[in-house]
Design a protein around this motif. Structure first.
Motif, mmCIF file in Angstrom:
data_model
loop_
_atom_site.group_PDB
_atom_site.id
_atom_site.type_symbol
_atom_site.label_atom_id
_atom_site.label_comp_id
_atom_site.label_asym_id
_atom_site.label_seq_id
_atom_site.Cartn_x
_atom_site.Cartn_y
_atom_site.Cartn_z
ATOM 1 N N UNK A 1 0.828 -1.201 0.000
ATOM 2 C CA UNK A 1 0.000 0.000 0.000
ATOM 3 C C UNK A 1 0.869 1.260 0.000
ATOM 4 N N UNK A 2 1.929 1.257 0.834
ATOM 5 C CA UNK A 2 2.855 2.391 0.856
ATOM 6 C C UNK A 2 3.543 2.562 -0.494
ATOM 7 N N UNK B 1 3.548 11.714 -10.279
ATOM 8 C CA UNK B 1 2.844 12.967 -10.582
ATOM 9 C C UNK B 1 3.664 14.197 -10.211
ATOM 10 N N UNK B 2 4.900 14.005 -9.749
ATOM 11 C CA UNK B 2 5.784 15.129 -9.459
ATOM 12 C C UNK B 2 5.748 15.616 -8.028
ATOM 13 N N UNK B 3 4.958 14.982 -7.178
ATOM 14 C CA UNK B 3 4.854 15.397 -5.769
ATOM 15 C C UNK B 3 5.878 14.643 -4.927
ATOM 16 N N UNK B 4 7.152 14.880 -5.198
ATOM 17 C CA UNK B 4 8.204 14.115 -4.538
ATOM 18 C C UNK B 4 8.298 14.434 -3.052
ATOM 19 N N UNK C 1 5.583 11.015 3.307
ATOM 20 C CA UNK C 1 4.800 9.819 3.613
ATOM 21 C C UNK C 1 5.707 8.647 3.959
ATOM 22 N N UNK C 2 6.778 8.499 3.214
ATOM 23 C CA UNK C 2 7.714 7.394 3.427
ATOM 24 C C UNK C 2 8.383 7.495 4.799
ATOM 25 N N UNK C 3 8.854 8.707 5.144
ATOM 26 C CA UNK C 3 9.567 8.878 6.413
ATOM 27 C C UNK C 3 8.645 8.681 7.626
ATOM 28 N N UNK D 1 6.290 3.222 9.469
ATOM 29 C CA UNK D 1 7.162 2.292 10.212
ATOM 30 C C UNK D 1 8.148 1.574 9.308
ATOM 31 N N UNK D 2 9.282 1.212 9.878
ATOM 32 C CA UNK D 2 10.369 0.583 9.126
ATOM 33 C C UNK D 2 9.923 -0.696 8.428
ATOM 34 N N UNK D 3 9.076 -1.458 9.055
ATOM 35 C CA UNK D 3 8.656 -2.737 8.486
ATOM 36 C C UNK D 3 7.938 -2.581 7.156
ATOM 37 N N UNK D 4 7.329 -1.427 6.932
ATOM 38 C CA UNK D 4 6.556 -1.208 5.696
ATOM 39 C C UNK D 4 7.378 -0.563 4.577
#
Length: 750
Positions: free
Chosen positions: A33-34, A44-47, A53-55, A58-61
């Motif tokens: 999902x992540x 879409x350019x929204x880096x 969102x990534x940071x 949780x690490x497991x995901x």
């Protein structure tokens, strides 16, 4: 010439990524999902949102796929800082876990595309296992950054470990030199990858650049590659058109475009820019109308396709119209129709005005400031060039103050342009000041100073500068020296320079050098020697050579040789009035008015128009133009009254009108009246009428004339300078004349 697009490489990397997703370890639903959310955001350019969102997850995901997606996004957007932070995070959270090949390839690509090739190489060297993507990512990075040695070296190492793909071949070809490029070309033929459009495009660029940079090759190899390609994309066509344009083969570029258009191949703005640039190189002089017609057609196509919204195309269109002789007012109107005007477009329109309407070029330069733009080196260079066409040095001084303010004071190219501008405005002392202050000088610097002295008839000073020259002289240096000798009548010195330039300086005599020598000999009355020199020329004499001989014949009244020169000139340049006018003047000077009338009749029958004699003078920051006769000037009656008063005074101190110069068999009184109304005399009188508004208290009167000053006006100015106790400076089409105390700086040798 630009390198091929990297779009193909990104497509390859994306397809490769997709193909090995199934090989990655099984991910949890949360990790998937992540990954999907990050992929949508980054695509879409929204880096920033993707990274945030990534940071926050949780690490497991945080899967390897997600890291690769983010590295890929950082590469596309050139975000090195975020890429480095992401890399550090990946290492710190998995210090002992071996990095996945898929992710590491994306990491190398990110560092390479962001320009951090040292980090890319470090990651590459630390890899336990590499595949074709690993090698290609780093090779492509080296190529994009112009590091040709590392690129070709790594490509050679790759051959030992795995088979290069089309993108590795393309990168190596565009990066290496001609010889190595030939070797890679041979390997591409052997492996069959020569059929790839990317390899073909790279070869066109490589061979085109070799020819452009004067390396081995004549451009035919690029043509053969293009013709042998089974499939061509837009880059193929654009590369070939741009190549012909760079080689100054505009007609070939236009031919390729016609072939492209006729075959139904879609083109873009880059295609149009190259074709427009080719038009001005293919059509000039008598063919300019045909070139303008082509320009109109391309203009229409550009509007139809919506290309006019692109500022680079609008700028190229303005330049093409200007080069082909379109009215500068129409060029300006087209420029003003452009919605978003940047510095490049402003510089382009200033360039269009620089030669033909220098005053307007300076006005546009001021307007550029009002638009809030900051001139760069190129803009300053163009506007200083425009200043060279003005009457006084006032504008050049003002522009130079802006150059200093902008921090370009030590720029050598601008200093060279300034030397030329000051000299053309009559201020040789300012030219010398700029030259003396230069910290480093190239051959153009020395040539500019020598030409400045030559223009003002100071041949000894020009020769002295040449004696101090500490760089190797070139062909232009020799032309400037010979021109200086010609203006001063230094025949022996000129012959010595001409005879020794090949042996002493490695410069073979070309057309310009022969033209100068013909001028040197002809002015000195050595017309037979000048004619013999022309007959011994190893190349066909051009119009400049015959013009030099014709002018000398006019000066010394040599009719027979003048007729030969005039016929040759009319043959080479049918639309040039010089051949007709000069031979007619020679006949008139000898009293042969019937023959002169026949020449004029022939000229009219050929629809050739004589360039009218014009003069300009600056009064209170405004330039006034005078034509021979002055009948259109609003103050003509007052000017005539002042003129006849001055003529009467000058006759009292020895002025005798040179009525032999009159071009018609009319009464002596009418001949004198014709001479009185020459444009430079009218300009001088107008200056005297506005003496209080002249610069420097009117001590120096500066006049610019578009054709050579005649003998009568020359005598008139000498006597007037003494009577009025003023220095009169006249710049004609050939040189400067400084009149003072009945003397001229040319010593009556012009």
């Amino acid at each position: 010439m630009s390198r091929p697009s990297t779009g193909g490489w990104y497509l390859f990397l994306r397809s490769f990524s997709s193909s090995i997703h199934s090989q990655l370890p099984h991910s949890t639903p949360e990790a998937n999902d992540l990954f999907n959310k990050v992929r949508v955001l980054s695509t879409s350019g929204n880096i920033k949102e993707a990274l945030s969102l990534f940071y926050s997850t949780p690490l497991l995901n945080q899967s390897q796929q997600t890291y690769a997606t983010l590295f890929h996004a950082c590469a596309r957007h050139g975000n090195l800082k975020q890429g480095q932070y992401l890399h550090q995070l990946m290492i710190s959270e998995n210090p002992k876990k071996p990095q996945d090949l898929f992710v590491t390839n994306h990491l190398i690509n990110m560092f390479a595309k962001c320009g951090d090739l040292d980090s890319a190489r470090q990651v590459f060297d630390e890899m336990d296992r590499r595949n074709v993507v690993s090698w290609t990512a780093l090779i492509s990075g080296y190529a994009q950054q112009g590091r040709s040695y590392e690129c070709f070296s790594l490509f050679s190492d790759m051959l030992v470990n795995c088979s290069p793909n089309e993108f590795a071949f393309a990168s190596a070809i565009t990066s290496c030199d001609y010889v190595c490029g030939k070797q890679v070309h041979a390997l591409a033929l052997k492996t069959g990858l020569i059929a790839s459009v990317y390899v073909g495009n790279a070869l066109i660029t490589r061979y085109s650049k070799s020819c452009e940079d004067n390396f081995v090759g004549d451009g035919s190899e690029a043509c053969r590659v293009f013709e042998s390609m089974e499939f061509r994309n837009l880059v193929s066509w654009n590369s070939m058109i741009a190549a012909f344009q760079h080689w100054k083969l505009g007609s070939r570029a236009i031919g390729i475009f016609c072939q492209m258009h006729g075959g139904g191949v879609e083109f873009d703005g880059a295609t149009m820019v190259s074709v427009l640039s080719s038009l001005s190189e293919s059509y000039d002089g008598d063919n300019a109308d045909m070139g303008l017609k082509g320009c109109f057609q391309l203009h229409c196509v550009s509007i139809k396709r919506g290309f006019m919204l692109k500022i680079e195309l609008a700028t190229a269109l303005v330049k093409a119209y200007s080069d082909l002789g379109w009215q500068v007012s129409d060029c300006y109107r087209l420029f003003m129709e452009t919605s978003s005007r940047d510095l490049v477009s402003w510089t382009g329109i200033i360039t269009a005005f620089a030669d033909r309407e220098p005053e307007s070029a300076v006005f546009l330069f001021r307007q550029l400031y009002r638009e809030g733009l900051v001139p760069d080196w190129c803009t300053f260079s163009i506007v200083l060039k425009a200043c060279a066409g003005l009457v006084t040095e006032r504008h050049a001084l003002a522009i130079y103050s802006q150059v200093v303010k902008a921090g370009f004071e030590d720029d050598r190219v601008l200093a060279n342009t300034l030397i030329h501008a000051y000299a053309r405005c009559g201020s040789i002392s300012f030219s010398k000041q700029v030259f003396d202050k230069m910290r480093s000088r190239d051959v153009v610097s020395w040539n500019s100073m020598i030409k400045a002295y030559a223009l003002h008839g100071q041949a000894k000073e020009a020769l002295h500068v040449f004696s101090e020259m500490n760089v190797r002289p070139d062909s232009t240096t020799m032309v400037a020296l010979l021109s200086a000798c010609s203006h001063a009548g230094l025949v022996k010195e000129g012959i010595h320079i001409f005879d020794s330039m090949s042996m002493n300086h490695g410069v073979s005599p070309q057309l310009d050098h022969y033209a100068c020598m013909v001028d040197i000999l002809g002015r000195a009355g050595l017309l037979l020697e000048a004619g013999e020199l022309i007959s011994r020329m190893p190349m066909k004499p051009d119009s400049v050579v015959w013009s030099a001989l014709l002018n000398s014949c006019r000066k010394h009244g040599e009719t027979q040789l003048a007729k030969l020169a005039a016929d040759k000139l009319k043959e080479l340049e049918p639309g040039n009035s010089l051949g007709y006018v000069q031979i007619s003047n020679i006949y008139c000077s000898g009293g042969s008015y019937n023959e002169a009338g026949l020449i004029r009749k022939e000229m009219n029958g050929s629809r050739v128009r004589k360039e009218p004699g014009l003069s300009w003078i600056e009064i209170e920051n405004r330039v006034h133009e005078f034509a021979s006769g002055g009948r259109r000037h609003p103050q003509r009656e007052a000017i005539y009254a002042k003129l006849y008063s001055l003529v009467g005074q000058l006759k009292g101190v020895g002025y005798v009108p040179e009525t032999s110069l009159a071009l018609q068999d009319i009464e002596e009184e009418h001949k004198q009246e014709q001479l009185y109304h020459h444009s430079e005399k009218l300009a001088l009188v107008f200056a005297l009428m506005n003496e209080g508004s002249l610069r420097c208290g009117g001590a120096v009167i500066r006049i610019v004339k578009n054709i050579r000053i005649c003998v009568d006006c020359h005598n008139f100015m000498k006597l007037a300078s003494d009577l009025l106790q003023k220095e009169i400076v006249v710049r004609d089409s050939n040189r400067f004349h400084h009149f003072k105390n009945r003397m001229c700086s040319c010593n009556d040798y012009w």
